[in-house]
Design a protein around this motif. Structure first.
Motif, PDB file in Angstrom:
ATOM      1  N   ALA A  18      62.141  83.534   8.631  1.00  0.00           N
ATOM      2  CA  ALA A  18      63.487  84.724   8.635  1.00  0.00           C
ATOM      3  C   ALA A  18      63.396  85.886   9.408  1.00  0.00           C
ATOM      4  O   ALA A  18      63.282  86.669  10.103  1.00  0.00           O
ATOM      5  CB  ALA A  18      63.884  84.508   7.621  1.00  0.00           C
ATOM      6  N   ASP A  19      62.019  86.493   8.607  1.00  0.00           N
ATOM      7  CA  ASP A  19      61.333  88.183   8.477  1.00  0.00           C
ATOM      8  C   ASP A  19      60.054  87.742   9.586  1.00  0.00           C
ATOM      9  O   ASP A  19      58.977  87.247   9.443  1.00  0.00           O
ATOM     10  CB  ASP A  19      60.486  88.395   7.589  1.00  0.00           C
ATOM     11  N   PRO A  20      60.541  88.830  11.193  1.00  0.00           N
ATOM     12  CA  PRO A  20      59.647  88.568  11.934  1.00  0.00           C
ATOM     13  C   PRO A  20      58.302  89.052  11.941  1.00  0.00           C
ATOM     14  O   PRO A  20      57.258  88.942  11.517  1.00  0.00           O
ATOM     15  CB  PRO A  20      60.578  88.439  13.751  1.00  0.00           C
ATOM     16  N   GLY A  21      58.688  90.687  10.544  1.00  0.00           N
ATOM     17  CA  GLY A  21      56.547  91.246  10.615  1.00  0.00           C
ATOM     18  C   GLY A  21      55.797  90.513   9.136  1.00  0.00           C
ATOM     19  O   GLY A  21      55.325  90.392   9.816  1.00  0.00           O
ATOM     20  N   VAL A  22      56.896  89.577   8.974  1.00  0.00           N
ATOM     21  CA  VAL A  22      55.671  88.506   6.851  1.00  0.00           C
ATOM     22  C   VAL A  22      55.291  87.658   8.059  1.00  0.00           C
ATOM     23  O   VAL A  22      54.022  87.369   8.373  1.00  0.00           O
ATOM     24  CB  VAL A  22      57.645  87.832   6.093  1.00  0.00           C
ATOM     25  N   ALA A  23      55.825  87.221   9.247  1.00  0.00           N
ATOM     26  CA  ALA A  23      55.533  85.764   9.993  1.00  0.00           C
ATOM     27  C   ALA A  23      54.623  86.318  11.437  1.00  0.00           C
ATOM     28  O   ALA A  23      53.131  85.453  10.791  1.00  0.00           O
ATOM     29  CB  ALA A  23      56.476  85.626  11.503  1.00  0.00           C
ATOM     30  N   LYS A  24      54.608  87.755  11.493  1.00  0.00           N
ATOM     31  CA  LYS A  24      53.028  87.979  12.285  1.00  0.00           C
ATOM     32  C   LYS A  24      51.493  88.419  11.785  1.00  0.00           C
ATOM     33  O   LYS A  24      51.353  87.933  11.833  1.00  0.00           O
ATOM     34  CB  LYS A  24      53.706  89.622  12.936  1.00  0.00           C
ATOM     35  N   GLU A  26      51.474  86.997   8.573  1.00  0.00           N
ATOM     36  CA  GLU A  26      50.936  85.121   8.644  1.00  0.00           C
ATOM     37  C   GLU A  26      49.724  84.660   9.345  1.00  0.00           C
ATOM     38  O   GLU A  26      48.927  84.075   9.403  1.00  0.00           O
ATOM     39  CB  GLU A  26      52.556  84.432   7.870  1.00  0.00           C
ATOM     40  N   ASP A  27      50.423  84.672  10.187  1.00  0.00           N
ATOM     41  CA  ASP A  27      50.177  84.389  12.183  1.00  0.00           C
ATOM     42  C   ASP A  27      48.663  84.450  12.125  1.00  0.00           C
ATOM     43  O   ASP A  27      47.117  84.126  12.447  1.00  0.00           O
ATOM     44  CB  ASP A  27      50.995  84.521  12.907  1.00  0.00           C
ATOM     45  N   ALA A  28      48.108  86.146  11.919  1.00  0.00           N
ATOM     46  CA  ALA A  28      47.001  87.188  11.497  1.00  0.00           C
ATOM     47  C   ALA A  28      46.136  85.904  10.589  1.00  0.00           C
ATOM     48  O   ALA A  28      45.116  85.960  10.853  1.00  0.00           O
ATOM     49  CB  ALA A  28      47.042  88.440  11.520  1.00  0.00           C
ATOM     50  N   VAL A  29      47.054  86.269   9.115  1.00  0.00           N
ATOM     51  CA  VAL A  29      45.687  85.628   8.373  1.00  0.00           C
ATOM     52  C   VAL A  29      45.436  84.316   9.162  1.00  0.00           C
ATOM     53  O   VAL A  29      44.225  84.224   8.665  1.00  0.00           O
ATOM     54  CB  VAL A  29      46.827  85.913   6.869  1.00  0.00           C
ATOM     55  N   ARG A  30      46.180  83.296   9.114  1.00  0.00           N
ATOM     56  CA  ARG A  30      45.431  82.246   9.194  1.00  0.00           C
ATOM     57  C   ARG A  30      44.670  81.823  10.684  1.00  0.00           C
ATOM     58  O   ARG A  30      44.081  81.512  10.368  1.00  0.00           O
ATOM     59  CB  ARG A  30      47.552  80.922   9.647  1.00  0.00           C
ATOM     60  N   LEU A  31      44.927  83.070  11.616  1.00  0.00           N
ATOM     61  CA  LEU A  31      44.672  83.088  12.721  1.00  0.00           C
ATOM     62  C   LEU A  31      42.949  83.184  11.962  1.00  0.00           C
ATOM     63  O   LEU A  31      41.629  82.996  12.818  1.00  0.00           O
ATOM     64  CB  LEU A  31      44.818  84.024  13.641  1.00  0.00           C
ATOM     65  N   GLN A  32      43.013  84.412  11.371  1.00  0.00           N
ATOM     66  CA  GLN A  32      41.762  84.536  11.110  1.00  0.00           C
ATOM     67  C   GLN A  32      40.450  83.392  10.002  1.00  0.00           C
ATOM     68  O   GLN A  32      39.480  83.423  10.176  1.00  0.00           O
ATOM     69  CB  GLN A  32      41.384  86.298   9.746  1.00  0.00           C
TER      70      GLN A  32
END
Ligand code: FAQ
Length: 335
Positions: A18-24, A26-32
């Motif tokens: 819902a929150d695009p900032g949080v999603a971004k 989270e994605d960066a953390v998962r990618l790392q």
């Protein structure tokens, strides 16, 4: 073969977006985390989180590879009825059957990424998906069967041995068995060439002619030069590919030129020279326009290969229909 283990829910599971900032973040953390796993040489398995681009890259490469194995049955299948002896016929039949099996393992490996085999086959039949350029050249004489085993399977092994260490588990595991079988194919091809090269003048000429026609297309099998390869950087970062197209091409040349010399044949490259300082054979320019034409569908046999594949699909429709009806009947019985 692998799909039983696939947990589709895990693949779809996404955090609250819902929150695009949080999603971004989270994605960066998962990618790392994902990259750390890759760097630590951990295998990625079907139910693990993976970046969408990693998944798509694998579906593209594995399905192209599967299509290549299936279309690759045609040039050699053309010689089964004309093999010069029972022994040669039995070996060729088994080889062509092996290639079919490789296609099946590879479709199964692609399916673990959440794509249906039917969809992949449709992409091939509609012309959307690629298959290896090498299978668009004709097999004109029996020596071509030797040249395909020696050179095409030889190039396939050079490319596929590193794929046994691919970061994606199901693809890497499929490659282990494929490589064992390809090694056998390479040897039987070389043995055909050896027999011809030690035969009559006419047989030796046939062997030389096959080498002349297959050499350059085999060098093109490794893909475009590194400077224009679109996918190499990301595929190497994700350890899907362990070596670049040019590196593998060079390894193949270095391994194969001495084999040609042992056969008493001439590699059809007037610019080929041995660079003693680096220990590598340096080759002349590759005709990349020819490669582009073949990949675009304008090679000598593209139309024939696709027509045959479409016809085979149509001819097999009744088998698929019967299998579906039988499964349906069993389901109804069990219910
Ligand atoms: N033909 O960015 P890159 C065999 C395309 S199996 C047609 O460098 P990538 C066994 C490429 O898809 C032979 N297209 O791509 C056998 C991409 O287009 P796209 C098959 C080609 O993926 C023996 C574009 O060019 N083996 O022989 C070719 O990083 C005897 C840009 O290229 C495999 O598939 C080509 N030669 O590297 C069977 C091995 N090369 O998709 C029967 C697995 C490149 O964006 C009888 N595949 N393209 O539209 C690979 O290792 C890689 O996919 C490469 C290409 C190395 C082929």
């Amino acid at each position: 073969m692998y799909t039983q283990a696939l947990n589709a829910q895990a693949l779809d599971a996404e955090p609250d977006r819902a929150d695009p900032g949080v999603a971004k973040v989270e994605d960066a953390v998962r990618l790392q985390r994902f990259q750390e796993r890759i760097d630590a040489e951990e295998r990625i398995e079907p139910n693990d989180w993976m970046p969408e681009l990693y998944r798509r890259t694998l579906v593209r490469q594995i399905s192209q590879h599967a299509h290549s194995e299936i279309i690759g049955m045609q040039p050699e299948g053309n010689w089964i009825t004309r093999a010069p002896s029972l022994r040669r016929k039995a070996a060729l039949l088994a080889k062509v059957q092996d290639e079919c099996g490789h296609g099946l393992y590879l479709y199964a490996a692609a399916e673990t990424l959440g794509v249906a085999r039917e969809e992949l086959v449709d992409q091939l039949l509609s012309g959307k998906a690629k298959y290896s350029s090498i299978f668009n050249y004709p097999t004109l004489t029996w020596a071509d069967i030797g040249a395909i085993g020696w050179l095409v399977d030889g190039a396939a092994i050079m490319n596929q041995i590193p794929l046994c260490r691919c970061s994606y588990g199901p693809y890497a595991r499929a490659m282990i068995r494929v490589c064992k079988e390809e090694s056998f194919h390479q040897r039987q091809g070389y043995e055909i060439m050896l027999t011809l090269a030690r035969g009559t003048d006419e047989q030796k000429e046939m062997a030389q002619d096959a080498l002349n026609r297959w050499w350059w297309p085999c060098l093109m099998m490794f893909g475009p030069p590194d400077t224009v390869s679109q996918h190499s950087d990301s595929s190497m970062r994700w350890k899907i590919k362990r070596f670049s197209n040019d590196e593998l091409r060079q390894k193949f040349i270095d391994a194969t030129v001495p084999q040609a010399h042992y056969l008493g044949l001439t590699v059809p490259d007037p610019a080929l020279t041995f660079d003693a300082a680096s220990g590598h054979w340096r080759h002349g320019p590759i005709d990349w326009d020819e490669f582009k034409q073949v990949v675009a569908g304008n090679g000598p046999c593209n139309a024939e290969r696709m027509a045959r594949r479409r016809q085979t699909e149509e001819d097999g429709a009744w088998v698929r229909e019967a299998a579906r009806a039988y499964a349906e009947k069993n389901r109804a019985k069990a219910a």
